[in-house]
Design a protein around this motif. Sequence first.
Motif, PDB file in Angstrom:
ATOM      1  N   ARG A   1       0.678  -1.454  -0.614  1.00 34.25           N
ATOM      2  CA  ARG A   1       0.300   0.369   0.615  1.00 34.25           C
ATOM      3  C   ARG A   1       0.429   0.985   0.322  1.00 34.25           C
ATOM      4  O   ARG A   1       0.720   2.188  -0.588  1.00 34.25           O
ATOM      5  CB  ARG A   1      -0.930  -0.248   0.963  1.00 34.25           C
TER       6      ARG A   1
ATOM      7  N   GLU B   1       2.056   1.759  -4.132  1.00 33.73           N
ATOM      8  CA  GLU B   1       1.176   2.120  -4.276  1.00 33.73           C
ATOM      9  C   GLU B   1       0.601   3.122  -4.144  1.00 33.73           C
ATOM     10  O   GLU B   1      -0.024   3.935  -5.820  1.00 33.73           O
ATOM     11  CB  GLU B   1      -0.607   1.162  -3.614  1.00 33.73           C
ATOM     12  N   ILE B   2       0.593   3.453  -2.976  1.00 26.92           N
ATOM     13  CA  ILE B   2      -0.230   5.417  -2.857  1.00 26.92           C
ATOM     14  C   ILE B   2       1.027   6.368  -3.065  1.00 26.92           C
ATOM     15  O   ILE B   2       1.010   7.158  -3.794  1.00 26.92           O
ATOM     16  CB  ILE B   2      -0.169   5.530  -0.924  1.00 26.92           C
TER      17      ILE B   2
ATOM     18  N   ARG C   1       2.719   5.722  -6.159  1.00 28.79           N
ATOM     19  CA  ARG C   1       3.131   5.666  -7.337  1.00 28.79           C
ATOM     20  C   ARG C   1       1.795   6.325  -7.934  1.00 28.79           C
ATOM     21  O   ARG C   1       1.691   7.429  -8.844  1.00 28.79           O
ATOM     22  CB  ARG C   1       3.146   4.446  -7.647  1.00 28.79           C
ATOM     23  N   ASP C   2       0.591   5.969  -7.089  1.00 29.30           N
ATOM     24  CA  ASP C   2      -0.857   6.559  -8.034  1.00 29.30           C
ATOM     25  C   ASP C   2      -1.118   7.966  -7.396  1.00 29.30           C
ATOM     26  O   ASP C   2      -1.930   9.135  -7.820  1.00 29.30           O
ATOM     27  CB  ASP C   2      -1.737   5.903  -7.207  1.00 29.30           C
ATOM     28  N   GLU C   3      -0.650   8.736  -6.261  1.00 30.97           N
ATOM     29  CA  GLU C   3      -0.316  10.226  -5.585  1.00 30.97           C
ATOM     30  C   GLU C   3       0.651  11.030  -6.576  1.00 30.97           C
ATOM     31  O   GLU C   3       1.587  10.175  -7.012  1.00 30.97           O
ATOM     32  CB  GLU C   3      -0.208  10.227  -4.924  1.00 30.97           C
ATOM     33  N   ASP C   4      -0.001  12.561  -6.954  1.00 34.68           N
ATOM     34  CA  ASP C   4       0.974  13.391  -7.397  1.00 34.68           C
ATOM     35  C   ASP C   4       1.613  13.674  -6.182  1.00 34.68           C
ATOM     36  O   ASP C   4       1.351  14.898  -5.573  1.00 34.68           O
ATOM     37  CB  ASP C   4       0.223  14.472  -7.710  1.00 34.68           C
TER      38      ASP C   4
END
Length: 432
Positions: free
Chosen positions: A312, A315-316, A318-321
Amino acid sequence: MLDRTPAPYRVFTDRDVVDHLGDLPRIRGILGGAKGEWRVRDVADGNLNAVFLVDGPQGGVCVKQALPYVRVAGESWPLDVNRATYEAAYTRRLAPHVKGLAPEVHHYDPEQFVIVMEKLEPHIILRRGLIAGERFPKAPEHVAEYVAQAAFRTSDLAVPFERKAADVALFAQNLALQRITVDLVFTDPYVEVWRNKVTAPLAAWAAALRADVGLKSAVAHFRLRYLTSAQSLLHGDLHSGSVMATPDDTRVIDGEFALVGPTGFDVGNFLAHYVMAWYAKPFHAGAHGAITAYRDAIADDIARFWLTFRRRFLEIWRDEDASGDGLPPSHFADPAGRARLETFRQAYVEAIFRDAVGYLAIKTIRRIVGYAQIADFLTIGDEERRAEAQAGALALARALLKRPENFPDIAAIVDALAYFEGAGLDPKRAPA
C-alpha cells in the motif's frame, strides 16, 4: 491534585463527566434524553489515562481524560496532562487520510484535557481478543493501511517541507511521552532500575542483555534513529492494546505518544506484539490442535501486516501526485527517470523494513524485562511457564539485533519463530 496542572483542571468523577457533556450540544444530541438518564462506566485499563463510556437513550460516547500522573502508579509518578493536546492534534492531522480506521473525535477540551470520541461497539481491545483466541482476520491489513497512509502523507514525499516543519515543531513538544519511550524502551531494559519487572526465572536473561555490548550497540543505533530521524508522523505506541477490533472492523486509538520519527518504529512495534502473542499462545487455555491452528494464523497475520504495508505504501506513492520536497519530479524527468524513481521507492521501503526489524526486537525486550509488561504473558500464572514463553521471544529479539543479515524479509522472521521457541531459561544455551 498536583500543583503542576493548570488551574481550571480537575480529575473527573462520573458526575463531572455528565456535567461536562451536558454543556456540549453536539454530545447531548448523540446521547439523547436528559442528563439523569445517562449511564457512566469507568473502563480504564491502560497505564496512563482515565476512560469513561457514557450511554444515553439514543447513543453513546467515549470520554478520555489525561491524568496528572501515570494511572497505574498514582501521584508518585507525575505526568504532563498536555499529552491529550498532542493526541487531539495527531487525530486531527490524520483524520482526512485514515477515515474508518480511527474513532471519530467529537470534541476536545483544552482546559480539562478531555477528548470525547466515538464509542466503538461491539469492538474489543485487540490484545484481549488475541489472548482469548478470537480471530480478527482483517486487523493486520487495516492497521497496515492506517500506517501506510500516515507514513506517506506526513512525509517529505507527500508534503512541502513547511508543512513537515510544522508537524515537527508541534509534536517535538510532546516531551513527557517521548521521555517515557527513551527511558522505558531504550534505556531501562539494559540497566538495573527499580521500574524493571523481571521474574526470577528470567534473571539470567536480563543479566545477559545488560552485559551484551554488541546488542547494546545495536540498540544505541536504533535509539539514535528514534531521536534524529524525522521521517513521518508516528502514533508512537502502536501495539495490540492500541487497537480496537471486530472480525470486520478495526480502529487505531490512543495517539498520545505522537511524534515525528522513523516510520519503522510504528511498524516494528505492531509486529512485536503479534510476535509475542505467538510465543505466549501455547500457555493459554485451549486444545492443542486449536492452539496450533491459531498460531499459524498469527504467523500469517505477521506476514500480511508487513506485506500489506509495503504494497500500500508503494501504491500510494505511485498513484499520488507526490508534491513533497523530498524527491522533486524534475529529478526524474529524463527518459530513465521512471526506473530510477522506482529504485528509490524500493530502497526507501527496504530501509523502513530494516528499522522495523530493530524496533520489533527492542519492543519485545522492553515488554519482557522492563516496565509495563503485557497481558499476553502476564495471564500465564505459573512463572516458570511464563518465562519459558518469554525466553523464546527474547532469543528471537537478540538474533534480530545481532544478526539482522539473517532476516532479509518478513518470511525469514516468520520462519524463525519456531526455531527460537523453547530457547530455555539459560541464555548461553539459547540459539543465536
